[in-house]
Motif scaffolding. Structure first.
Motif, PDB file in Angstrom:
ATOM      1  N   THR A 212      27.339 -45.508 -50.285  1.00 53.76           N
ATOM      2  CA  THR A 212      27.760 -44.178 -49.850  1.00 53.76           C
ATOM      3  C   THR A 212      27.500 -43.978 -48.364  1.00 53.76           C
ATOM      4  OG1 THR A 212      27.363 -41.789 -50.161  1.00 53.76           O
ATOM      5  CG2 THR A 212      25.509 -43.260 -50.553  1.00 53.76           C
ATOM      6  N   TYR A 218      21.996 -40.430 -50.818  1.00 46.42           N
ATOM      7  CA  TYR A 218      21.411 -41.762 -50.997  1.00 46.42           C
ATOM      8  C   TYR A 218      19.886 -41.673 -51.066  1.00 46.42           C
ATOM      9  CZ  TYR A 218      20.402 -46.717 -50.380  1.00 46.42           C
ATOM     10  OH  TYR A 218      19.937 -48.003 -50.560  1.00 46.42           O
ATOM     11  N   ALA A 303      35.987 -44.223 -48.401  1.00 49.50           N
ATOM     12  CA  ALA A 303      34.855 -44.069 -49.319  1.00 49.50           C
ATOM     13  C   ALA A 303      34.272 -45.421 -49.701  1.00 49.50           C
ATOM     14  CB  ALA A 303      35.286 -43.320 -50.566  1.00 49.50           C
ATOM     15  N   GLU A 306      30.315 -45.469 -54.434  1.00 45.18           N
ATOM     16  CA  GLU A 306      29.887 -44.283 -55.179  1.00 45.18           C
ATOM     17  C   GLU A 306      30.623 -43.038 -54.690  1.00 45.18           C
ATOM     18  OE1 GLU A 306      25.610 -44.017 -55.244  1.00 45.18           O
ATOM     19  OE2 GLU A 306      25.448 -45.698 -56.642  1.00 45.18           O
ATOM     20  N   GLU A 310      29.433 -39.553 -52.500  1.00 40.94           N
ATOM     21  CA  GLU A 310      29.807 -39.746 -51.099  1.00 40.94           C
ATOM     22  C   GLU A 310      29.507 -38.494 -50.269  1.00 40.94           C
ATOM     23  OE1 GLU A 310      30.517 -41.259 -48.599  1.00 40.94           O
ATOM     24  OE2 GLU A 310      31.331 -43.222 -49.063  1.00 40.94           O
ATOM     25  N   ARG A 315      33.736 -36.598 -51.298  1.00 35.70           N
ATOM     26  CA  ARG A 315      33.350 -36.166 -52.643  1.00 35.70           C
ATOM     27  C   ARG A 315      34.177 -34.956 -53.075  1.00 35.70           C
ATOM     28  NH1 ARG A 315      29.666 -32.698 -55.064  1.00 35.70           N
ATOM     29  NH2 ARG A 315      28.666 -33.531 -56.954  1.00 35.70           N
TER      30      ARG A 315
END
Length: 330
Positions: A212, A218, A303, A306, A310, A315
């Motif tokens: 990400t 994260y 992206a 994940e 993100e 996202r």
């Protein structure tokens, strides 16, 4: 619902306050459950429920993940009007492990994941009076869910897959990898050992992660594993890799059997799964007269793997597409 979605593109600006305030309070409303999966392996799961909801989303996580990682996504879906159900797949999270070394990512047969997910579906979704049933999956969870769709084509009104694991990145030609995997699978000393280049779980700095672009998400996800050793899973075993490769091939062969409306979200910079396999899957569905949404994967440009974790802009693009897709398939 619209007001809630308006906050998706800017959440990271005050992420800590959100995570330690409203999100923590929401997490404390969860209902946790357990059932015995294949070979009596305990499968743990979590449910978020509201009496006025008539829609549900079954969320299938990726490899090594636990539902402990998913409160933010559950919050977003819940506030769009859905109950949310999330399992910990066998061998990871708070579900039972299969080997004496709990860090080894292992499964005896990939179909066991599918059996467990189907059991949860029958236990917690079919048994309840939901008018609308949906499913969302990430990575390995996408492979599991897709194989379930081949068994249960009418289980859900629509399904969204984010970076589904239909092919694994390997550092050699497929035919070479297959010969090596078949060779190791006949040798117990190797079969359940870590695949090359992997080992026990360890924290990786944000700067070298392939998952990400979101530093906030994260670091939050890393803390879950750092703070709770029970959740940690390291590299996969040789046998898991073989099962994962075989699962991808099975999925491509069964694409023609899948009639559920399906949205496939592809990470433009994915270095974990092979996007070419996702393209082939959509082509196979189209050839069978049942194309996935748009006839091809919807690429989230830039992206990493994940998508659902993100940075806000990527996202939000993915979540908007998912919620709109489900709304078109009541």
């Amino acid at each position: 619902m619209t007001n809630h979605r308006n906050g998706w593109p800017t959440r990271e600006k005050a992420f800590a306050a959100f995570a330690t305030g409203p999100l923590l309070a929401f997490w404390q409303t969860r209902e946790e459950g357990e059932f015995n999966g294949v070979n009596n392996i305990p499968i743990r799961y979590v449910r978020f429920h509201a009496a006025h909801h008539d829609k549900v989303i079954l969320l299938s996580p990726g490899r090594i993940e636990s539902y402990v990682k998913y409160p933010e996504l559950a919050w977003d879906l819940f506030h769009c009007g859905y109950d949310v159900l999330i399992p910990d797949h066998r061998g990871q999270g708070r579900s039972g492990r299969l080997l004496s070394d709990p860090h080894r990512g292992h499964v005896d047969a990939f179909e066991h994941y599918v059996d467990d997910l189907e059991t949860l579906y029958l236990k917690e979704i079919v048994s309840r009076p939901y008018r609308h049933r949906y499913a969302l999956a990430h990575s390995m969870g996408g492979a599991i869910l897709t194989l379930m769709l081949a068994r249960q084509p009418n289980a859900f009104a629509a399904v969204a897959l984010a970076s589904p694991m239909f092919g694994i990145y390997l550092s050699m030609p497929d035919w070479v990898a297959q010969r090596i995997l078949n060779w190791t699978d006949k040798r117990p000393g190797l079969r359940e050992g870590y695949a090359p280049g992997t080992g026990k779980w360890r924290a990786r700095p944000f700067g070298i992660n392939d998952l990400t672009h979101s530093r906030e998400r994260y670091r939050r996800n890393l803390r879950f594993y750092a703070d709770d050793p029970q959740l940690r899973v390291g590299g996969p075993t040789w046998h898991w890799v073989r099962e994962g490769v075989q699962a991808g091939k099975s999925i491509l062969s069964k694409a023609k059997e899948i009639s559920t409306p399906l949205l496939l979200l592809q990470a433009g910079e994915d270095k974990v799964v092979d996007n070419r396999a996702q393209d082939l899957f959509c082509q196979a569905m189209t050839a069978a007269g049942q194309p996935c949404e748009g006839g091809k994967p919807k690429v989230i440009v830039g992206a990493r793997h994940e998508i659902l974790f993100e940075k806000d802009s990527m996202r939000a693009e993915a979540l908007d597409a998912i919620v709109a897709f489900f709304a078109r398939h009541p």
